[in-house]
Design a protein around this motif. Structure first.
Motif, short mmCIF file in Angstrom:
data_model
loop_
_atom_site.label_atom_id
_atom_site.label_comp_id
_atom_site.label_asym_id
_atom_site.label_seq_id
_atom_site.Cartn_x
_atom_site.Cartn_y
_atom_site.Cartn_z
N UNK A 168 0.80 -1.23 0.00
CA UNK A 168 0.00 0.00 0.00
C UNK A 168 0.83 1.28 0.00
N UNK A 169 2.11 1.17 0.32
CA UNK A 169 2.94 2.37 0.50
C UNK A 169 4.18 2.35 -0.39
N UNK A 170 4.75 3.55 -0.59
CA UNK A 170 6.01 3.65 -1.32
C UNK A 170 7.13 3.39 -0.31
N UNK A 171 7.93 2.39 -0.61
CA UNK A 171 8.99 1.99 0.32
C UNK A 171 10.28 2.75 -0.01
N UNK A 172 10.80 3.59 0.93
CA UNK A 172 11.99 4.39 0.61
C UNK A 172 13.30 3.60 0.74
N UNK A 173 13.34 2.45 0.08
CA UNK A 173 14.49 1.56 0.17
C UNK A 173 15.64 2.09 -0.69
#
Length: 275
Positions: A191-196
């Motif tokens: 559901x979210x943008x992962x700041x990896x």
């Protein structure tokens, strides 16, 4: 499963702006287990007690999973989180066993912090930069689409129906445990943008640079992409061992714990693994 009578020390490590849940047991050289996507430290229940008889064993929840904190806005890397945990627990050089997403984390760790790794055991690894097949990419699209739309339940259901998990779910001894783990996954990553943070070039382009003693493991019934990734490790990492567990699929540590444990123990306790 008498492993829970064992003396374990659970804890929360405040590292890199995150809170990582971990469990520690045993003494000796350090061995860290890294779980797969949508799972948590409990996927190693059949390993934790067995390996604690020989090693100081750590299993933990990656940022965003299990009892660890969710990612925030800040960019982060699982390999850097693992380094911070290793230093927090004063483990020295570690051997790392990682499955799927965890296998990718283990490979990144070996490349980024070669002085910290003793042995590398990637299991059915999702290696950063691996050229996934069109079939694999297509099979993932619907799951992520549902997750992005906010239908976490739907995404979770499709994920459980993926061919990747057919063998584990049909296994009487571990199918229900596996399903329960996935049902408890928050679905945050869908559901979210992962700041990896990604390394450049990615790990797949640099497998030849891995210097740690390596044993790549795959289930004989795993999906073609993961079998191919293990073949790449076996051919491109100097001196790498390759082990195929026949009759097991992607979750081979849960599906075939005896042969999995024996394979890893033989490697680690053999002359090469602890060199």
């Amino acid at each position: 499963m008498g492993m829970f009578t064992m003396k374990t020390a659970p804890g929360l490590a405040q590292v890199n702006g995150a809170e990582l849940y971990f469990e520690l047991a045993g003494t000796g050289d350090a061995l860290v287990f890294v779980h797969g996507f949508s799972l948590d430290h409990r996927m190693w229940d059949d390993q934790f007690g067995v390996f604690a008889k020989h090693f100081k064993v750590v299993r933990y929840d990656l940022r965003g999973f299990g009892k660890s904190s969710l990612p925030g806005e800040a960019r982060y890397s699982h390999a850097e989180d693992l380094l911070a945990l290793v230093e927090h627990l004063k483990l020295g050089r570690v051997s790392v066993v990682g499955l799927s997403l965890g296998g990718g984390v283990a490979v990144d760790f070996a490349l980024q912090f070669p002085e910290k790794i003793r042995s590398l055991i990637p299991v059915c690894p999702a290696i950063d930069g691996y050229p996934w097949s069109q079939e694999w990419n297509s099979s993932m699209e619907a799951i992520w689409k549902l997750g992005r739309s906010g239908d976490i339940e739907g995404a979770r259901q499709l994920w459980l129906e993926h061919p990747l998990f057919k063998t584990v779910l049909s296994n009487a001894s571990c199918g229900a445990r596996f399903r329960a783990l996935v049902m408890e996954y928050s679905g945050w990553h869908w559901a979210n943008k992962n700041p990896l943070k990604r390394s450049d070039p990615p790990a797949f382009a640099r497998l030849e640079n891995i210097a740690a003693a390596t044993c790549a493991i795959v289930g004989g019934l795993d999906q073609p992409d993961f079998r191919a990734a293990v073949d790449q490790l076996a051919s491109r990492v100097a001196g790498a061992n390759k082990a195929v567990l026949p009759g097991a699929g992607h979750m081979c540590n849960m599906e075939a714990p005896e042969s999995f444990n024996q394979t890893v123990l033989d490697f680690l306790l053999g002359s090469r693994g602890l060199g």
